[in-house]
Write an enzyme that holds these catalytic residues in place. Structure first.
Site, PDB file in Angstrom:
ATOM      1  N   ASP A  76       0.859  -1.185   0.000  1.00  0.00           N
ATOM      2  CA  ASP A  76       0.000   0.000   0.000  1.00  0.00           C
ATOM      3  C   ASP A  76       0.895   1.234   0.000  1.00  0.00           C
ATOM      4  O   ASP A  76       1.450   1.613   1.031  1.00  0.00           O
ATOM      5  CB  ASP A  76      -0.912   0.016   1.232  1.00  0.00           C
ATOM      6  CG  ASP A  76      -1.978  -1.082   1.194  1.00  0.00           C
ATOM      7  OD1 ASP A  76      -1.743  -2.127   0.545  1.00  0.00           O
ATOM      8  OD2 ASP A  76      -3.047  -0.908   1.818  1.00  0.00           O
TER       9      ASP A  76
ATOM     10  N   LYS B 217      -6.835   3.323  -3.523  1.00  0.00           N
ATOM     11  CA  LYS B 217      -7.245   3.337  -2.121  1.00  0.00           C
ATOM     12  C   LYS B 217      -7.428   4.784  -1.693  1.00  0.00           C
ATOM     13  O   LYS B 217      -6.639   5.652  -2.096  1.00  0.00           O
ATOM     14  CB  LYS B 217      -6.164   2.626  -1.300  1.00  0.00           C
ATOM     15  CG  LYS B 217      -6.347   2.657   0.198  1.00  0.00           C
ATOM     16  CD  LYS B 217      -5.266   1.792   0.881  1.00  0.00           C
ATOM     17  CE  LYS B 217      -5.232   2.024   2.379  1.00  0.00           C
ATOM     18  NZ  LYS B 217      -4.123   1.305   3.052  1.00  0.00           N
TER      19      LYS B 217
ATOM     20  N   LYS C 128     -10.169   0.196  -2.605  1.00  0.00           N
ATOM     21  CA  LYS C 128     -10.099   0.037  -1.159  1.00  0.00           C
ATOM     22  C   LYS C 128     -10.390   1.360  -0.449  1.00  0.00           C
ATOM     23  O   LYS C 128      -9.517   2.225  -0.383  1.00  0.00           O
ATOM     24  CB  LYS C 128      -8.710  -0.481  -0.745  1.00  0.00           C
ATOM     25  CG  LYS C 128      -8.551  -0.639   0.776  1.00  0.00           C
ATOM     26  CD  LYS C 128      -7.198  -1.239   1.145  1.00  0.00           C
ATOM     27  CE  LYS C 128      -6.972  -1.201   2.652  1.00  0.00           C
ATOM     28  NZ  LYS C 128      -5.629  -1.660   3.046  1.00  0.00           N
TER      29      LYS C 128
END
Lengths: 491, 299
Positions: B136, B199, B235
């Protein structure tokens, strides 16, 4: 990776909404509804009753009285008496108190109203619960506030009430239209005889119960049910000072002929065939949502529906793809289910009208698109429908269909789309979608429509006037403008 | 090839987004749809700890929770992944071994992203070498605001290369971007540069994930799919702590991207407290009663 032309999104899913029906257990409908005259429910002198049915199930909901000439006479007499003896003598402040009370009672019984509205008219409970009923209450609240401020609303013009207002409402927003008509009439100091549409009389009758509960002086609001003939008795009654009508252009013309040469004031809120215009610089995903709200709101039974869609040719493919994708998520069916987006068509008669237009469209050579959706067996249903390859000269792009049917055309330049948008006998509403502010102002000044929405559609507010040009009628409802038709002025 | 001008990314209208979100929130998810949805949510969670005070012990405890969310309820799935700092990847990999739970590691000078390319690449490499299945990363928001879109693109592409087999989630930190137009622009850059997931947030900035911002990103994913045929995951992270809200996210995915995205391969929740609320709701659906929160473990 898939080839570009084969790419498509599959909206089927293993995860589906379970039924989420709104409870109807708390609804107590009477078997038989009488006329509301002079503060009481009275049997019709006609002795006749008609059925009102649930269009989603075709089951009878109740018998409703049919008012004849004598009944309308009695209602107008009661309204006149109440006007002369009580209502016209009350101060604005006192009138306002009564209107506020009605507004609060609608809010208290909002869920009951919403359920009855959806049962009687077929509209999704989500809409009656989130839009129709809250807006109806908001209209009463709004006009309650004006009741004691008329002198300030129209300075130096000495506003005075008219007397008895005859009001005829349509079946697409039964409760909301009753509110649009009754609230400004009462605020301005008039008394009312109202006839709701024959297919959807129940919420107006429920409103009559609330008016009783609010303790309004007898006869200030009278509600007489019936067909067009009942309406004609109101229109032709000598002691009615004003006619407010919402409905079809055809009936509007009949009414205007009937009251020509009399002293009756009038507001006519009639049909429409709104242009919803998507420019290439529009926020496309939100424009698609606006197209959906524009045409599928209330099954398209909306006079200001965005029923003519104009897409700038450079973004035509992408808009159509997104529109079709979005339509996959629309839930058609039981109006009482909280997840339903498109409910039942209001009546068998209207179903026939819409089906006929779909046939006409096909015959005219337009291409039809309807997403696959399972429709209930009983009741009146039309799937959301798009027509492409449409020309300005097609009937489906000229005439009001009043159903979930969208006629789609392309355009190339601003001047072209303006000419086409205004090339209609109607002039109620229009929509413009562009990220460019200057383009919005250019369009709004040149579109011949009473309401123009920019980057949104079908948004209503009590403070905002609503009404049309040309065959869409005259006069305004809502806002300060909506008070004016219920007043006369010395200066 | 003409270089793509990201300042021309599609525009987003806030009023329209809010309208659409209101429709999605009005969906009513009941009975079996609710139970099924709750289990899906549990299975989509990246159970996360990103504290300065994290230790190997804390990470191991969280990993056990990810595998055994609530053993007294039968047939519960595991969470999708655990999400930790690079220094804890080894510990996490060992703790979740054989369970199917993935290990995600934040990287690239999380959460601010203010560091050199060299250090960010090394940060990523450490995470991947230690066995992270997913990385991430954060984008350099400062450079993004300066309009240096090539820099953002190149950085993401470089990190993607450093990820090797690990899937790359690109954190846009939407709470710092200011407008939906910019969220859309950043989404387009990230996907074109190779992001496997986009995300919303680090969880360190408020607002974190919201329904409107997620809708903007899902629409971007849809357009990217139509343009390239490549699926990109989504996400939302931070700020999603209750089941009702999480179900609304699922409705949004279903109605925007369809059923194919409704698995943890393509949709994740970055959350820590959401899991226990989901478990509480599942327990309620099973037993008919709500249980006090003391009955749900807090790892």
């Amino acid at each position: 990776m898939a080839k570009k032309k084969d790419i498509a999104i599959d909206y089927s899913s293993d995860w589906n909404f379970a039924p989420a029906p709104e409870s109807t257990a708390h609804i107590k409908l009477k078997k038989k509804y009488d006329l509301f005259i002079d503060g009481k429910f009275v049997k019709p002198k006609s002795g006749k009753y008609f059925e009102t049915i649930n269009p989603a199930t075709e089951e009878k909901l109740a018998d409703v009285a049919e008012a004849n000439k004598a009944d309308v006479d009695a209602a107008v007499k009661a309204a006149r008496k109440a006007y002369d003896n009580e209502w016209s003598k009350l101060s604005g402040k006192e009138r306002g108190k009564y209107i506020y009370r009605i507004a609060r009672l609608i809010q208290e019984k909002a869920r009951e109203f919403a359920v009855i509205e959806s049962l009687d008219g077929g509209k999704p409970i989500r809409e009656s619960r989130d839009i129709d009923i809250p807006l109806a209450a908001a209209h009463f609240f709004y006009y309650a506030g004006w009741a004691d401020k008329l002198e300030y609303a129209f300075p130096n013009r000495k506003p005075q009430s008219l007397g008895v207002a005859g009001q005829i409402t349509p079946w697409n927003f039964p409760m909301l239209m009753a509110a649009w008509k009754i609230a400004p009439a009462l605020a301005a100091g008039n008394t009312v005889v109202l006839k709701p549409a024959e297919t959807t009389p129940l919420t107006a009758l429920k409103l009559a119960e609330i008016i009783q509960e609010a303790g309004l002086p007898d006869g200030v609001v009278n509600i007489v049910t019936g067909y067009g003939e009942t309406g004609s008795h109101i229109v032709n009654h000598k002691d009615v000072d004003k006619i407010a009508f919402t409905g079809s252009t055809g009936v509007g013309k009949i009414i205007m002929k009937a009251i020509a040469g009399t002293n009756k004031k009038s507001t006519m809120e009639l049909g429409g065939k709104a242009a919803n215009i998507i420019f290439e610089d529009a926020p496309i995903d939100q424009a698609v949502e606006g197209i959906i709200n524009g045409i599928f709101f209330n099954q398209g039974h909306v006079c200001c529906a965005g029923s003519r869609l104009y897409i700038q040719e450079s973004v035509y493919d992408i808009v159509m793809r997104k529109l079709k994708d979005r339509m996959q998520a629309l839930v058609v069916g039981d109006p009482m289910d909280k997840n339903t987006d498109i409910g039942a068509i209001n009546s068998k008669k209207q179903l026939k009208v819409i089906e006929d237009y779909i046939k006409i469209g096909k015959k005219e050579g337009a291409t039809v698109y309807q997403p696959k959706c399972a429709m209930p067996k009983k009741g009146y249903w039309v799937p959301p429908t798009l027509f492409t390859d449409v020309a300005q000269s097609n009937r489906i792009s000229q005439e009001e269909i009043f159903g979930p049917v969208l006629a789609i055309q392309t355009f190339r330049t601003v001047s072209e789309v303006l000419a086409k948008a205004n090339n209609t006998p109607f002039g109620l509403s229009a929509g413009v979608w562009t990220d460019k502010g200057s383009k919005i102002f250019n369009m709004t000044t040149k579109l011949n429509a009473g309401i123009v929405w920019a980057n949104t559609f079908n948004k209503f507010d009590p403070a905002s006037p609503f009404g049309g040009y040309k065959e869409s009628g005259h006069g305004r409802e809502g806002g300060l403008h909506g008070l004016e038709p219920y007043l006369k002025f010395d200066a | 090839m003409i270089e793509k001008d990201y300042s021309l990314s599609p525009r987003v209208d806030k009023m329209g987004i809010d309208d659409r979100v209101a429709r999605i929130k009005a969906r009513s998810i009941k009975k079996e749809a609710k139970v099924q949805g709750l289990k899906m949510i549990l299975n989509m969670i990246d159970l996360t700890t990103l504290e300065g005070a994290d230790t190997d012990g804390k990470v191991r405890q969280m990993c056990y929770k990810a595998i055994h969310p609530h053993d007294s309820l039968p047939d519960l799935p595991t969470t999708a992944a655990v999400c930790v700092y690079p220094t804890f990847v080894k510990t996490a990999v060992k703790a979740v071994k054989g369970s199917g739970v993935k290990v995600a590691s934040v990287a690239t000078a999380f959460p601010s992203g203010h560091s050199s390319r060299k250090i960010k690449l090394m940060d990523t490499k450490i995470a991947v070498d230690n066995g992270a299945d997913e990385v991430d990363m954060v984008i350099s928001r400062g450079r993004f605001h300066s309009g240096d879109y090539n820099f953002i693109f190149d950085e993401i592409a470089a990190i993607k290369e450093a990820c090797g087999k690990a899937r790359l989630k690109v954190i846009l930190e939407t709470g710092e971007l200011g407008t939906y137009d910019k969220v859309r622009r950043a989404s387009d850059i990230a996907m074109d540069a190779g992001a496997d997931f986009i995300k919303t947030s680090t969880g360190k900035i408020s607002p974190a994930a919201t329904l409107p911002v997620t809708l903007v990103m899902l629409e971007a994913i849809k357009d990217h799919y139509y343009a390239t045929g490549r699926m990109v995951g989504m996400k939302p992270a931070g700020g999603i702590s209750n089941s009702k809200l999480a179900l609304q996210y699922l409705v949004m995915v279903k109605e925007t991207l369809g059923g194919k995205w409704l698995t943890n391969e393509w949709f994740r929740f970055g959350a820590s407290s959401l899991a226990n609320d989901v478990l509480m709701q599942l327990e309620k659906q099973a037993s008919g009663n709500y249980q006090a929160k003391e009955y749900f473990s807090i790892d």
